[in-house]
Design an enzyme around this catalytic site. Sequence first.
Site, mmCIF file in Angstrom:
data_model
loop_
_atom_site.group_PDB
_atom_site.id
_atom_site.type_symbol
_atom_site.label_atom_id
_atom_site.label_comp_id
_atom_site.label_asym_id
_atom_site.label_seq_id
_atom_site.Cartn_x
_atom_site.Cartn_y
_atom_site.Cartn_z
ATOM 1 N N MET A 105 -2.146 35.653 -13.764
ATOM 2 C CA MET A 105 -2.115 34.287 -14.302
ATOM 3 C C MET A 105 -1.231 33.466 -13.436
ATOM 4 O O MET A 105 -0.720 32.224 -14.074
ATOM 5 C CB MET A 105 -1.896 34.172 -15.815
ATOM 6 C CG MET A 105 -2.768 35.004 -16.675
ATOM 7 S SD MET A 105 -2.927 34.434 -18.263
ATOM 8 C CE MET A 105 -1.291 34.327 -18.904
ATOM 9 N N LEU B 134 3.980 33.461 -10.116
ATOM 10 C CA LEU B 134 4.382 34.906 -9.753
ATOM 11 C C LEU B 134 5.745 35.004 -9.240
ATOM 12 O O LEU B 134 6.343 33.989 -8.981
ATOM 13 C CB LEU B 134 3.571 35.148 -8.266
ATOM 14 C CG LEU B 134 1.962 34.926 -8.411
ATOM 15 C CD1 LEU B 134 1.321 35.186 -7.060
ATOM 16 C CD2 LEU B 134 1.432 35.999 -9.480
ATOM 17 N N HIS B 135 6.197 36.120 -9.479
ATOM 18 C CA HIS B 135 7.575 36.714 -9.329
ATOM 19 C C HIS B 135 7.467 38.044 -8.972
ATOM 20 O O HIS B 135 6.381 38.518 -8.294
ATOM 21 C CB HIS B 135 8.484 36.515 -10.741
ATOM 22 C CG HIS B 135 7.668 37.112 -12.044
ATOM 23 N ND1 HIS B 135 7.591 38.511 -11.942
ATOM 24 C CD2 HIS B 135 7.041 36.505 -13.024
ATOM 25 C CE1 HIS B 135 6.906 38.954 -12.954
ATOM 26 N NE2 HIS B 135 6.448 37.709 -13.804
ATOM 27 N N GLY C 38 0.706 45.945 -14.850
ATOM 28 C CA GLY C 38 2.097 46.330 -14.900
ATOM 29 C C GLY C 38 2.441 47.020 -16.178
ATOM 30 O O GLY C 38 1.759 46.723 -17.481
ATOM 31 N N GLU C 39 3.380 47.861 -16.334
ATOM 32 C CA GLU C 39 3.725 48.592 -17.576
ATOM 33 C C GLU C 39 4.307 47.838 -18.528
ATOM 34 O O GLU C 39 4.498 48.183 -19.743
ATOM 35 C CB GLU C 39 4.567 49.797 -17.318
ATOM 36 C CG GLU C 39 3.803 51.206 -16.733
ATOM 37 C CD GLU C 39 4.643 52.195 -16.202
ATOM 38 O OE1 GLU C 39 5.596 52.328 -16.597
ATOM 39 O OE2 GLU C 39 4.085 53.154 -15.516
ATOM 40 N N LYS C 40 4.898 46.664 -18.093
ATOM 41 C CA LYS C 40 5.658 45.681 -19.447
ATOM 42 C C LYS C 40 4.761 45.434 -20.399
ATOM 43 O O LYS C 40 5.125 45.396 -21.416
ATOM 44 C CB LYS C 40 6.046 44.405 -18.422
ATOM 45 C CG LYS C 40 6.964 43.795 -19.380
ATOM 46 C CD LYS C 40 7.235 42.225 -19.020
ATOM 47 C CE LYS C 40 6.301 41.491 -19.863
ATOM 48 N NZ LYS C 40 5.828 40.401 -19.634
ATOM 49 N N ASP C 41 3.509 45.171 -19.890
ATOM 50 C CA ASP C 41 2.303 44.849 -21.010
ATOM 51 C C ASP C 41 1.820 46.045 -21.396
ATOM 52 O O ASP C 41 0.692 46.343 -21.146
ATOM 53 C CB ASP C 41 1.436 43.745 -20.459
ATOM 54 C CG ASP C 41 2.098 42.426 -19.949
ATOM 55 O OD1 ASP C 41 3.048 41.907 -20.993
ATOM 56 O OD2 ASP C 41 1.980 42.079 -18.986
ATOM 57 N N GLN D 208 -7.415 33.868 -24.010
ATOM 58 C CA GLN D 208 -6.303 34.774 -24.570
ATOM 59 C C GLN D 208 -5.212 33.868 -25.206
ATOM 60 O O GLN D 208 -4.068 34.632 -25.401
ATOM 61 C CB GLN D 208 -5.863 35.757 -23.436
ATOM 62 C CG GLN D 208 -5.109 35.154 -22.230
ATOM 63 C CD GLN D 208 -4.830 36.124 -20.987
ATOM 64 O OE1 GLN D 208 -5.706 36.558 -20.580
ATOM 65 N NE2 GLN D 208 -3.528 36.728 -21.109
ATOM 66 N N HIS E 165 5.251 40.850 -9.787
ATOM 67 C CA HIS E 165 3.971 40.576 -9.226
ATOM 68 C C HIS E 165 3.761 41.346 -7.880
ATOM 69 O O HIS E 165 2.715 42.140 -7.685
ATOM 70 C CB HIS E 165 3.217 39.320 -9.544
ATOM 71 C CG HIS E 165 3.012 38.541 -10.684
ATOM 72 N ND1 HIS E 165 4.073 37.626 -11.287
ATOM 73 C CD2 HIS E 165 2.095 38.733 -11.939
ATOM 74 C CE1 HIS E 165 3.610 36.932 -12.463
ATOM 75 N NE2 HIS E 165 2.297 38.024 -12.905
HETATM 76 O O1 PAF Z 1 -1.170 40.183 -17.662
HETATM 77 C C1 PAF Z 1 -1.583 39.010 -17.590
HETATM 78 O O2 PAF Z 1 -1.043 38.628 -16.579
HETATM 79 C C2 PAF Z 1 -3.001 38.851 -18.049
HETATM 80 O O3 PAF Z 1 -3.009 39.144 -19.242
HETATM 81 C C3 PAF Z 1 -4.230 39.225 -17.227
HETATM 82 C C4 PAF Z 1 -4.183 40.672 -17.270
HETATM 83 C C5 PAF Z 1 -4.195 38.746 -15.780
HETATM 84 C C6 PAF Z 1 -5.502 38.731 -17.782
HETATM 85 O O4 PAF Z 1 -5.443 37.409 -17.997
#
Ligand code: PAF
Length: 285
Positions: A35, A38-39, A152-155, A66, A42
């Site tokens: 989204m 970026l850091h 990422g595993e953070k989410d 979302q 990413h």
């Molecule tokens: O993790 C994110 O940045 C977002 O949830 C994603 C996977 C890009 C979907 O919008």
Amino acid sequence: MTTNHVPIIRTVAEVRNQITDWKNQGFTIALVPTMGALHRAHLSLVDIAAQHADKVIVSIFVNPTQFAPQEDFDRYPKDEKADAESLSTTQTALIYAPLDSEMYPSPSLTSLSVASLSEGLCSNSRPHFFGGVSLVVTKLFMQVQPDIAVFGEKDFQQLQIIRQLVRDLDIPVDIVSGPTVREDDGLAMSSRNKYLQPDERLVAGQLNKILRKTARSVIDGAPIDETLLDAEKRLIMAGFDKVDYLELRASETLLPITRLTQEARLLVAVHIGKTRLLDNCPVVQ
Ligand code: PAF
């Protein structure tokens, strides 16, 4: 550091043309959905993507479906120029940054829900969230048709939901995960860390420390319920305003567990000021 100019495209037609061209030349494709804002975390996903495929596409799209109406969609950090600059130091071949009108030309009537994995944890306070993520990620997969995609595993709940979604819908993409990238004090990198005030930032560094200590106690055999309650108290004492959840779940199914008989994950979400922070860590004997 070498930099390269990364082209930005905005339409499904352009992305499909480019992918067809690359696939005709025998190249494999990796997608890193983001989204923006970026850091380093990413960029680490981009590096992983480049190890798995010939061409890396980074999508930048702040996905409205979302976010709930009261959430931070309008103030979500956006700086496409800075994002493009960061990506110019990586092996990104293309940035795909569609407008809302390209991604959702009309309101989507299709909904996707991944049962059980999306129950509880982040869904308790963000019930709309994984439906929106599943929809946009599926659309991105259909548009880009990548061979692999990196998350990422953070989410962690998001990652497991996407893995299941891809299995259930037979989407021909391999999901690769990237480890959580952390600041020096252990805070998981997140675009929302920008919201933290200096005093909140100091407190935020305690999250991972308390999480790891809690995981250690559980591994050492401490009673799970009591240990989690105690950790919640310690989070509040450390200065967090609210613990959204702190739970031990089976890593694969994300079902709640009360005994450590399988690979588990400790997952946490806390609020501090206006910011909600997530973290998780493996709990493996
Ligand atoms: O993790 C994110 O940045 C977002 O949830 C994603 C996977 C890009 C979907 O919008």
